[in-house]
Design a protein around this motif. Structure first.
Motif, PDB file in Angstrom:
ATOM      1  N   CYS A   1      19.036 -57.663   6.062  1.00  0.00           N
ATOM      2  CA  CYS A   1      18.011 -58.435   5.356  1.00  0.00           C
ATOM      3  C   CYS A   1      16.880 -57.539   4.873  1.00  0.00           C
ATOM      4  O   CYS A   1      16.251 -57.820   3.842  1.00  0.00           O
ATOM      5  CB  CYS A   1      17.470 -59.562   6.243  1.00  0.00           C
ATOM      6  SG  CYS A   1      16.548 -59.024   7.690  1.00  0.00           S
TER       7      CYS A   1
ATOM      8  N   PHE B   1      19.379 -62.414  -0.237  1.00  0.00           N
ATOM      9  CA  PHE B   1      18.352 -62.203   0.784  1.00  0.00           C
ATOM     10  C   PHE B   1      18.289 -63.387   1.748  1.00  0.00           C
ATOM     11  O   PHE B   1      18.220 -63.215   2.961  1.00  0.00           O
ATOM     12  CB  PHE B   1      16.989 -61.983   0.127  1.00  0.00           C
ATOM     13  CG  PHE B   1      15.848 -61.973   1.109  1.00  0.00           C
ATOM     14  CD1 PHE B   1      15.668 -60.910   1.976  1.00  0.00           C
ATOM     15  CD2 PHE B   1      14.961 -63.043   1.170  1.00  0.00           C
ATOM     16  CE1 PHE B   1      14.624 -60.909   2.890  1.00  0.00           C
ATOM     17  CE2 PHE B   1      13.913 -63.040   2.076  1.00  0.00           C
ATOM     18  CZ  PHE B   1      13.744 -61.968   2.945  1.00  0.00           C
TER      19      PHE B   1
ATOM     20  N   MET C   1      19.006 -63.252   5.742  1.00  0.00           N
ATOM     21  CA  MET C   1      18.010 -63.723   6.703  1.00  0.00           C
ATOM     22  C   MET C   1      18.656 -64.675   7.707  1.00  0.00           C
ATOM     23  O   MET C   1      18.329 -64.660   8.901  1.00  0.00           O
ATOM     24  CB  MET C   1      16.864 -64.426   5.972  1.00  0.00           C
ATOM     25  CG  MET C   1      15.859 -63.486   5.335  1.00  0.00           C
ATOM     26  SD  MET C   1      14.959 -62.480   6.538  1.00  0.00           S
ATOM     27  CE  MET C   1      13.962 -63.729   7.337  1.00  0.00           C
TER      28      MET C   1
ATOM     29  N   ARG D   1      15.901 -57.285   1.021  1.00  0.00           N
ATOM     30  CA  ARG D   1      14.517 -57.506   0.576  1.00  0.00           C
ATOM     31  C   ARG D   1      14.060 -56.365  -0.333  1.00  0.00           C
ATOM     32  O   ARG D   1      13.397 -56.579  -1.346  1.00  0.00           O
ATOM     33  CB  ARG D   1      13.601 -57.604   1.799  1.00  0.00           C
ATOM     34  CG  ARG D   1      12.146 -57.899   1.470  1.00  0.00           C
ATOM     35  CD  ARG D   1      11.940 -59.361   1.217  1.00  0.00           C
ATOM     36  NE  ARG D   1      10.603 -59.670   0.766  1.00  0.00           N
ATOM     37  CZ  ARG D   1      10.160 -60.884   0.524  1.00  0.00           C
ATOM     38  NH1 ARG D   1      10.971 -61.916   0.689  1.00  0.00           N
ATOM     39  NH2 ARG D   1       8.953 -61.110   0.108  1.00  0.00           N
TER      40      ARG D   1
ATOM     41  N   SER E   1      20.294 -62.726  10.281  1.00  0.00           N
ATOM     42  CA  SER E   1      19.371 -62.141  11.258  1.00  0.00           C
ATOM     43  C   SER E   1      19.130 -63.067  12.444  1.00  0.00           C
ATOM     44  O   SER E   1      18.771 -62.611  13.532  1.00  0.00           O
ATOM     45  CB  SER E   1      18.031 -61.791  10.589  1.00  0.00           C
ATOM     46  OG  SER E   1      17.277 -62.952  10.291  1.00  0.00           O
TER      47      SER E   1
END
Length: 330
Positions: free
Chosen positions: A242, A269, A273, A246, A276
């Motif tokens: 991520c 992105f 995320m 970004r 993550s």
């Protein structure tokens, strides 16, 4: 015309590919279903069985790591609800800011306690017996409170709608807006990249030290190498993708005005995320279950039918688990 519409939807925090965002939502719901009972059960052990505040500092760090993960998990159903309804964030300003606060504070805490635990392990393995500041501070639980407090100022810049919808450096910003955007992005990247560099260094030194050590239990040495290597794997899988996404998104916004490319970068992105958040599921497996004592304690409490022999005894006041004469885990 279609590309301009897509870009406007991204700017307005609307999902352009609703089917893909529903898939993202399904992944978050799955993470929530799997990780919540796992983290909750571990939290229960730390509080009621190990009494972490009376035991060694590693238990205190691990407790805070699990606490950060479980608080982050409570954000996932709200995030999934927004994605299912084609929104990249909540339209309610209060909910949006509260979500950003929780997401970045608890993810930052997770990264911080991963890093502190690795640094502590680094000194124990590479510099055993040497006095250091962390060894002096870790005897007091207050260090965990200090870490949480230090994260608060880093969380404030991210509590803005423009960050959630990836609208930094849109190209028509004023000078002040551009500076604020830059500061906000610096916070985001340093929160991940600096700990990653520290983890790489600590892990490399620990692995090198353990491989050179010829005296001792080979199985324990292999388990230790596996543990520190797993830290790097978790960090690399959950946080680096991520971060790279970004970075690419910002480059596209600044250098390439193609609406479709910006749309694709923003969607990628958002997906990474979501990846993550797997950190909430992987942290307990890496840090808690790599310990044979903790694994035995966990199984004896929640899955006693998998444990042969007498139940694993616990000294609540110290958190120590004396070795039983006969206790084999399947």
């Amino acid at each position: 015309m279609g590309n301009s519409t897509d870009l406007q939807e991204i700017e307005d925090c609307l999902a352009t590919n609703k089917k893909l965002y529903k898939f993202y939502a399904a992944v978050m719901i799955l993470i929530f279903i799997l990780a919540l009972p796992l983290n909750a059960s571990i939290l229960h052990l730390f509080i009621f069985k190990l009494k972490f505040w009376k035991s060694n500092s590693n238990n205190i760090f691990l407790f805070n790591l699990v606490l950060a993960d479980i608080l982050l998990l409570f954000c996932l159903p709200i995030k999934a609800y927004n994605f299912i309804h084609g929104e990249r964030r909540s339209n309610n300003d209060v909910v949006c800011k509260a979500m950003l606060f929780m997401l970045f504070l608890n993810r930052g805490a997770s990264i911080a306690f991963l890093t502190v635990t690795s640094i502590d392990r680094y000194f124990n393995v590479v510099h055993p017996g040497r006095k250091n500041l962390l060894r002096a501070l870790k005897k007091s639980p207050q260090i965990s409170i200090i870490i949480w407090l230090l994260l608060l100022p880093l969380t404030i810049p991210t509590m803005l709608e423009t960050f959630e919808c990836c609208n930094s450096h849109k190209g028509n910003d004023t000078l002040i807006e551009s500076v604020v955007d830059s500061l906000r992005e610096v916070v985001f990247f340093t929160q991940i990249l600096i700990p990653f560099v520290i983890l790489v260094y600590c892990t490399a030194r620990i692995v090198n030290r353990l491989r050179k050590k010829t005296v001792g239990d080979t199985t324990k040495l292999k388990r230790a190498v596996f543990l520190v290597s797993s830290v790097m794997v978790v960090f690399s899988v959950c946080f680096l993708p991520c971060t790279i996404a970004r970075m690419l998104l910002l480059i596209v916004r600044v250098r390439d005005k193609s609406d479709g490319l910006q749309d694709g970068a923003a969607v990628a992105f958002d997906g990474l995320m979501v990846l993550s958040y797997m950190d909430c599921l992987l942290d307990p497996l890496v840090y808690c279950f790599c310990s044979t004592k903790f694994k035995g304690l966990y199984l004896s409490n929640y899955f006693p039918f998998l444990v042969r022999g007498d139940p694993l005894p616990i000294e609540s006041s110290t958190g120590n688990t004396p070795k039983p004469q006969r206790n084999n885990v399947i």
